[in-house]
Design a protein around this motif. Sequence first.
Motif, PDB file in Angstrom:
ATOM      1  N   CYS A  36       0.853  -1.196   0.000  1.00  0.00           N
ATOM      2  CA  CYS A  36       0.000   0.000   0.000  1.00  0.00           C
ATOM      3  C   CYS A  36       0.885   1.241   0.000  1.00  0.00           C
ATOM      4  CB  CYS A  36      -0.903   0.003   1.233  1.00  0.00           C
ATOM      5  SG  CYS A  36      -1.842   1.532   1.457  1.00  0.00           S
ATOM      6  N   ARG A  38       0.180   4.284   0.557  1.00  0.00           N
ATOM      7  CA  ARG A  38      -0.111   5.149   1.711  1.00  0.00           C
ATOM      8  C   ARG A  38       0.576   4.614   2.968  1.00  0.00           C
ATOM      9  NH1 ARG A  38      -3.425   9.136   3.644  1.00  0.00           N
ATOM     10  NH2 ARG A  38      -4.312   8.854   5.727  1.00  0.00           N
ATOM     11  N   GLN A  39       0.546   3.295   3.169  1.00  0.00           N
ATOM     12  CA  GLN A  39       1.239   2.709   4.308  1.00  0.00           C
ATOM     13  C   GLN A  39       2.727   3.021   4.255  1.00  0.00           C
ATOM     14  OE1 GLN A  39       2.732  -1.378   4.591  1.00  0.00           O
ATOM     15  NE2 GLN A  39       1.178  -1.759   6.153  1.00  0.00           N
ATOM     16  N   THR A 184       1.912  12.094   1.345  1.00  0.00           N
ATOM     17  CA  THR A 184       1.225  10.853   1.705  1.00  0.00           C
ATOM     18  C   THR A 184       0.000  10.696   0.813  1.00  0.00           C
ATOM     19  OG1 THR A 184       1.956  11.002   3.997  1.00  0.00           O
ATOM     20  CG2 THR A 184       0.066   9.578   3.538  1.00  0.00           C
ATOM     21  N   PRO A 185      -0.075   9.635   0.035  1.00  0.00           N
ATOM     22  CA  PRO A 185      -1.219   9.444  -0.864  1.00  0.00           C
ATOM     23  C   PRO A 185      -2.525   9.335  -0.083  1.00  0.00           C
ATOM     24  CG  PRO A 185       0.577   7.936  -1.415  1.00  0.00           C
ATOM     25  CD  PRO A 185       0.915   8.560  -0.094  1.00  0.00           C
ATOM     26  N   PRO A 187      -6.154   7.769   1.123  1.00  0.00           N
ATOM     27  CA  PRO A 187      -6.486   6.376   1.430  1.00  0.00           C
ATOM     28  C   PRO A 187      -7.387   5.752   0.377  1.00  0.00           C
ATOM     29  CG  PRO A 187      -7.832   7.828   2.747  1.00  0.00           C
ATOM     30  CD  PRO A 187      -6.855   8.707   2.015  1.00  0.00           C
ATOM     31  N   CYS A 202      -4.412   5.665   9.755  1.00  0.00           N
ATOM     32  CA  CYS A 202      -4.766   5.920   8.360  1.00  0.00           C
ATOM     33  C   CYS A 202      -6.222   6.365   8.207  1.00  0.00           C
ATOM     34  CB  CYS A 202      -4.516   4.654   7.543  1.00  0.00           C
ATOM     35  SG  CYS A 202      -4.960   4.782   5.796  1.00  0.00           S
ATOM     36  N   PRO A 204      -8.872   4.871   6.742  1.00  0.00           N
ATOM     37  CA  PRO A 204      -9.204   4.830   5.313  1.00  0.00           C
ATOM     38  C   PRO A 204     -10.690   5.040   5.015  1.00  0.00           C
ATOM     39  CG  PRO A 204      -8.725   2.633   6.145  1.00  0.00           C
ATOM     40  CD  PRO A 204      -8.348   3.588   7.236  1.00  0.00           C
TER      41      PRO A 204
END
Length: 222
Positions: A36, A38-39, A184-185, A187, A202, A204
Motif C-alpha cells: 500500500c 499510503r502505508q 502521503t497518498p 487512502p 490511516c 481509510p
Amino acid sequence: MAGDLQNSAANPLLAGAGERDLPTVSLSALQHYAFCPRQCALIHNEQAWVENYLTAQGRSLHELVDSGEPETRKGVRFERSVHVSAQRLGISGIVDMVEHDLVSGSLKPVEYKRGKPKPEPFDEIQLCAQALCLEEMTGQTIAEGALWYMQTRHRVLVVFSDGLRAQTLAVIAQVRELLASGQTPPPVYGKRCKACSLVEICQPKLLEKDRSARYVEGLFGE
C-alpha cells in the motif's frame, strides 16, 4: 552481518562493500509500497508505526532468525542477518539469510515471513531487490531465492525472471519518487486494510469520504 562474512576478505559478499555510499531507500519500504503506497508513506515519510499481533509475530520471527549463528551443512554456508546494499539502485537493507553454496559459489537470499503466500507479489519484490543488492556487491547473477512462511511452514522458491526484475525496478523508482515528494497518498479502503497495523492512524473509511480538500480547492482554485 555476523560470522565469516564480516571477517573473511575472500567472502564474495564483502567485495567492494566499503567503497559504497549508503543507499537511501530501505528494502522494507519496497514491500510496504507494494502492499500500500499510503502505508509506505506513513511509515517512511511520517515515521508512523503501531504494532498489532501480526507485526509482533513477524518481529518475533525475525528476531529468532537473526539471532542464529552462521553454520555450514552439506556444503552450504548459512549466514543470517546479512546487510546488503546497491549504490547504483539506491537501496539497502537486511537479508534474513543468505545461503552460500561452497562448491558452486552461488548465493541465494532467503526471507522469512509470518503469514502465508500471497496472490500479489509483495514478498517476491522485496526478495528480488535483495538479490539485486547481492548481484551488485558480488558481481555474480543471482538466479533464485526463497520465501519461508511461518503459517504454512513451507518454503517457496522464487525465480528472478526478467518480468519480476522489471517489476522490482519499477517499484524502486516509485518508492524513491514517493519518499522524495514527502507526500502521503490519499487512502483507498480495501480488504488488506483489516490486516494493517496503521488502520487507526490511516482512517481509510473516514478519509476516503472526506471532501474538504476538494471544497477548499473549489473555493480558491481558478
